[in-house]
Design a protein around this motif. Structure first.
Motif, mmCIF file in Angstrom:
data_model
loop_
_atom_site.group_PDB
_atom_site.id
_atom_site.type_symbol
_atom_site.label_atom_id
_atom_site.label_comp_id
_atom_site.label_asym_id
_atom_site.label_seq_id
_atom_site.Cartn_x
_atom_site.Cartn_y
_atom_site.Cartn_z
ATOM 1 N N GLU A 1 0.794 -1.221 0.000
ATOM 2 C CA GLU A 1 0.000 0.000 0.000
ATOM 3 C C GLU A 1 0.832 1.281 0.000
ATOM 4 O O GLU A 1 0.306 2.340 -0.266
ATOM 5 N N THR A 2 2.104 1.238 0.303
ATOM 6 C CA THR A 2 2.914 2.448 0.288
ATOM 7 C C THR A 2 3.894 2.404 -0.875
ATOM 8 O O THR A 2 3.530 2.661 -2.008
ATOM 9 N N LEU A 3 5.151 2.056 -0.599
ATOM 10 C CA LEU A 3 6.147 1.995 -1.676
ATOM 11 C C LEU A 3 6.306 0.595 -2.243
ATOM 12 O O LEU A 3 7.116 0.379 -3.139
ATOM 13 N N GLY A 4 5.541 -0.360 -1.723
ATOM 14 C CA GLY A 4 5.726 -1.740 -2.147
ATOM 15 C C GLY A 4 6.983 -2.344 -1.563
ATOM 16 O O GLY A 4 7.707 -3.096 -2.225
ATOM 17 N N GLU A 5 7.265 -2.023 -0.285
ATOM 18 C CA GLU A 5 8.492 -2.499 0.366
ATOM 19 C C GLU A 5 8.513 -4.025 0.459
ATOM 20 O O GLU A 5 7.492 -4.651 0.701
ATOM 21 N N MET A 6 9.700 -4.570 0.290
ATOM 22 C CA MET A 6 9.913 -6.006 0.439
ATOM 23 C C MET A 6 11.252 -6.229 1.132
ATOM 24 O O MET A 6 12.248 -6.553 0.502
ATOM 25 N N GLY A 7 11.274 -5.992 2.457
ATOM 26 C CA GLY A 7 12.498 -6.207 3.220
ATOM 27 C C GLY A 7 13.642 -5.338 2.759
ATOM 28 O O GLY A 7 14.772 -5.806 2.642
ATOM 29 N N GLU A 8 13.378 -4.047 2.541
ATOM 30 C CA GLU A 8 14.368 -3.174 1.907
ATOM 31 C C GLU A 8 15.654 -3.011 2.723
ATOM 32 O O GLU A 8 16.744 -2.868 2.156
ATOM 33 N N TYR A 9 15.558 -3.012 4.043
ATOM 34 C CA TYR A 9 16.755 -2.790 4.866
ATOM 35 C C TYR A 9 17.776 -3.902 4.660
ATOM 36 O O TYR A 9 18.987 -3.650 4.654
ATOM 37 N N TRP A 10 17.297 -5.144 4.484
ATOM 38 C CA TRP A 10 18.230 -6.243 4.228
ATOM 39 C C TRP A 10 19.040 -6.004 2.951
ATOM 40 O O TRP A 10 20.216 -6.354 2.872
ATOM 41 N N LYS A 11 18.394 -5.419 1.953
ATOM 42 C CA LYS A 11 19.065 -5.251 0.663
ATOM 43 C C LYS A 11 20.273 -4.330 0.763
ATOM 44 O O LYS A 11 21.297 -4.556 0.116
ATOM 45 N N ILE A 12 20.160 -3.276 1.586
ATOM 46 C CA ILE A 12 21.236 -2.288 1.647
ATOM 47 C C ILE A 12 22.148 -2.472 2.864
ATOM 48 O O ILE A 12 23.050 -1.665 3.085
ATOM 49 N N THR A 13 21.930 -3.552 3.621
ATOM 50 C CA THR A 13 22.850 -3.863 4.719
ATOM 51 C C THR A 13 23.471 -5.248 4.590
ATOM 52 O O THR A 13 24.606 -5.457 5.018
ATOM 53 N N ASP A 14 22.749 -6.212 4.026
ATOM 54 C CA ASP A 14 23.255 -7.584 3.914
ATOM 55 C C ASP A 14 23.529 -8.014 2.477
ATOM 56 O O ASP A 14 24.597 -8.555 2.175
ATOM 57 N N VAL A 15 22.573 -7.790 1.586
ATOM 58 C CA VAL A 15 22.712 -8.267 0.206
ATOM 59 C C VAL A 15 23.898 -7.601 -0.473
ATOM 60 O O VAL A 15 24.548 -8.195 -1.336
ATOM 61 N N VAL A 16 24.227 -6.378 -0.070
ATOM 62 C CA VAL A 16 25.346 -5.652 -0.671
ATOM 63 C C VAL A 16 26.701 -6.197 -0.257
ATOM 64 O O VAL A 16 27.723 -5.835 -0.853
ATOM 65 N N THR A 17 26.752 -7.077 0.725
ATOM 66 C CA THR A 17 28.037 -7.508 1.275
ATOM 67 C C THR A 17 28.569 -8.768 0.591
ATOM 68 O O THR A 17 27.887 -9.406 -0.217
ATOM 69 N N ASP A 18 29.771 -9.143 0.997
ATOM 70 C CA ASP A 18 30.381 -10.375 0.510
ATOM 71 C C ASP A 18 29.833 -11.599 1.234
ATOM 72 O O ASP A 18 30.249 -12.726 0.949
ATOM 73 N N ASP A 19 28.887 -11.410 2.144
ATOM 74 C CA ASP A 19 28.283 -12.529 2.869
ATOM 75 C C ASP A 19 27.073 -13.108 2.162
ATOM 76 O O ASP A 19 26.688 -14.258 2.429
ATOM 77 N N VAL A 20 26.433 -12.314 1.292
ATOM 78 C CA VAL A 20 25.104 -12.672 0.785
ATOM 79 C C VAL A 20 25.065 -12.582 -0.730
ATOM 80 O O VAL A 20 25.612 -11.654 -1.339
ATOM 81 N N ASN A 21 24.378 -13.555 -1.314
ATOM 82 C CA ASN A 21 24.178 -13.643 -2.757
ATOM 83 C C ASN A 21 22.706 -13.405 -3.083
ATOM 84 O O ASN A 21 21.820 -13.929 -2.408
#
Length: 526
Positions: free
Chosen positions: A61-81
């Motif tokens: 109902e707002t921006l269509g968020e889907m776990g956005e914080y994970w994307k810019i804290t975990d997915v960006v790292t060398d730990d996560v694919n």
């Protein structure tokens, strides 16, 4: 005739009153009439807490968020694919391809400044006429300042020079605030946390478990000083951390590592749904469940009240295994967007129980709640890397109470600041201050809980960096660490750009403030 005249008079009065702008809507309560009693201030405080929940939220109902914080804290790292079936923003984040128009930046920026607005609202109304005692006013003042500091610190870590907002705006000609300097932000963040420490209780009554405490404030004072990073700051951090270690208490008593010399169970205990707010928890994001409005932080921010969203996190939905290439689908119907990298798996030493406790791999039994617990041999084909995340998951957490009715939402609290992190931050400050022997003791405590031998000699910064990576993987710390440690060019030699030391401000915010006194300047090269 008299009846007709009376009706005409009533009609005139009603119609004339339509022009009375002082009328109060029947279904609304004005702010000035609301903030009077302790229960009303409680509700206002819980609204500020709920903005933190939304970092991990989903919305249609707002921006269509889907776990956005994970994307810019975990997915960006060398730990996560980012898996092939993940959304395009996740894939771009995995490739360090950021745009100012990307959803995560707008979503998290909105949630941070919503939280700051709510904290400032409480602070302003404390100074107005109300029914609170002086003790209650002091407590709410400390709690609101804790949250204002928390949100500003998050903004600083993400954007470097975000706005410092110290009031709610009532003048239509002044609705925005320009960039602050890092020094201004650090000064105010530390002032707020210090004020919170003096005013907050050491612990709360059980029905208020999860609210910020004086020792959480002191722990953050230490962490913020580590981020500042100068020699005097590191000494201040040491003082703060030692105060927490020596005197700090939480909901489960004196802080400490969960360490009973049974690494498998101990590590499971840290993240177990039935062991929330444990002795290792300094600050923990509280979630409700299995229905909305049954948790003190719940205000359904990401959906309208008519939607009645369960206030949980989509952790299981995004992180649990999905069918990417195997003939037989993983159970549970999960998205499986993000998976551990081989690089992270290789970072664990032989015998480190954290690998088995935090990551699913070949030979494991895979557990999932799918309206009932299911278990079967883990199939590496469920992930392009051959691994899936087990932290916050596994047999112990495959229970009905941890899941919403559609099996997509989790209600296990997010451990946002653990005592293990504090010990590693303390070790970092000690190393920076030339006290390697003491730092080694802190790191060895963490290693012992994981079933490992002590370091062979005095700890180095590289030892600290390694230990923090494997202990806190998938907990939204790695990106901020590798940026402040300057590891980007080494870890991502083909993809790194100096501008990644900060993220782009949401382009919508830059455009909205352009030409005003509160204009936000975009970070360089975005």
């Amino acid at each position: 005739m008299k009846t007709k005249i009376s009706l005409l008079v009533v009609a005139f009065v009603v119609c004339n009153s339509c022009n009375n702008l002082d009328l109060v809507p029947l279904d609304k309560i004005t702010a000035d009439s609301y903030y009077k009693t302790a229960p009303e201030f409680d509700a206002a405080m819980f609204a500020a807490y709920s903005s933190i929940q939304d970092f991990w939220g989903t919305s249609t109902e707002t921006l269509g968020e889907m776990g956005e914080y994970w994307k810019i804290t975990d997915v960006v790292t060398d730990d996560v694919n980012a898996e092939p079936n993940s959304d395009n923003i996740s894939k771009d984040a995995d490739r360090l391809n950021f745009r100012a128009s990307d959803k995560p930046f707008a979503a998290i920026y909105t949630q941070i400044y919503e939280g700051i607005y709510r904290a400032n609202t409480v602070l302003e109304h404390l100074a107005m006429e109300n029914e609170l005692s002086d003790a209650e006013k002091s407590l709410y003042d400390g709690e609101a300042k804790f949250l204002r500091a928390y949100f500003h610190f998050e903004a600083l870590k993400l954007w470097g020079t975000p706005p410092l907002v110290m009031e709610t705006f009532k003048d239509l000609s002044k609705l925005s605030v320009p960039n602050a300097t890092k020094e201004q932000l650090y000064t105010q963040i530390l002032a707020d946390f210090n004020d919170a420490f003096t005013k907050l209780p050491a612990t709360w009554a059980p029905e208020n478990t999860g609210r910020a405490t004086k020792w959480a404030a002191m722990a953050y004072i230490g962490k913020v000083n580590v981020w500042k990073g100068q020699p005097a700051d590191m000494l201040a951090a040491i003082t703060a951390f030692e105060a927490v270690i020596d005197n700090g208490v939480g909901a489960a008593g004196k802080y400490g590592l969960i360490d009973t010399d049974n690494p498998e169970k101990d590590l499971e205990d840290v993240f177990a749904f039935d062991n929330e707010n444990n002795k290792e928890s300094i600050f923990e994001i509280q979630y409700g469940g299995p229905h909305s409005d049954d948790n003190i932080w719940v205000f359904d921010d990401t959906h309208s009240e008519a939607f009645k969203a369960s206030q949980g996190t989509g952790r299981s939905w995004f992180w649990d295994a999905a069918n990417n290439s195997a003939a037989e689908s993983a159970p549970g119907g999960k998205l499986g967007y993000w998976t551990p990298t081989q690089n992270l798996v290789d970072a664990f030493e032989a015998g480190d129980e954290r690998l088995n406790s935090f990551i699913y791999q070949a030979g494991d039994t895979y557990y999932i709640w799918n309206s009932a617990v299911e278990s079967l041999p883990y199939d590496p084909e469920w992930s392009s890397t051959g691994y899936n995340v087990k932290k916050y998951s596994g047999k112990r957490n495959s229970v009905g109470g941890d899941f919403s009715g559609n099996n997509q939402g989790n209600f296990n609290n997010e451990r946002i600041f653990r005592f293990a992190e504090l010990k590693l931050l303390y070790a970092e400050a000690l190393l920076a201050s030339g006290r390697a022997a003491e730092a080694t003791d802190q790191i060895n405590d963490i290693r012992d809980r994981a079933g490992l031998d002590d370091l062979p000699g005095l700890a180095t910064l590289a030892d600290l960096q390694h230990e923090k990576r494997v202990e806190l993987c998938f907990e939204a710390h790695r990106w901020f660490d590798l940026v402040r440690w300057g590891l980007g060019p080494t870890l991502f030699p083909a993809d790194w750009n100096a501008k990644y030391e900060v993220y782009p401000f949401p382009q919508s915010e830059v455009d909205r403030t352009k030409g005003t006194a509160g204009e936000i300047k975009q970070n360089k090269d975005y």
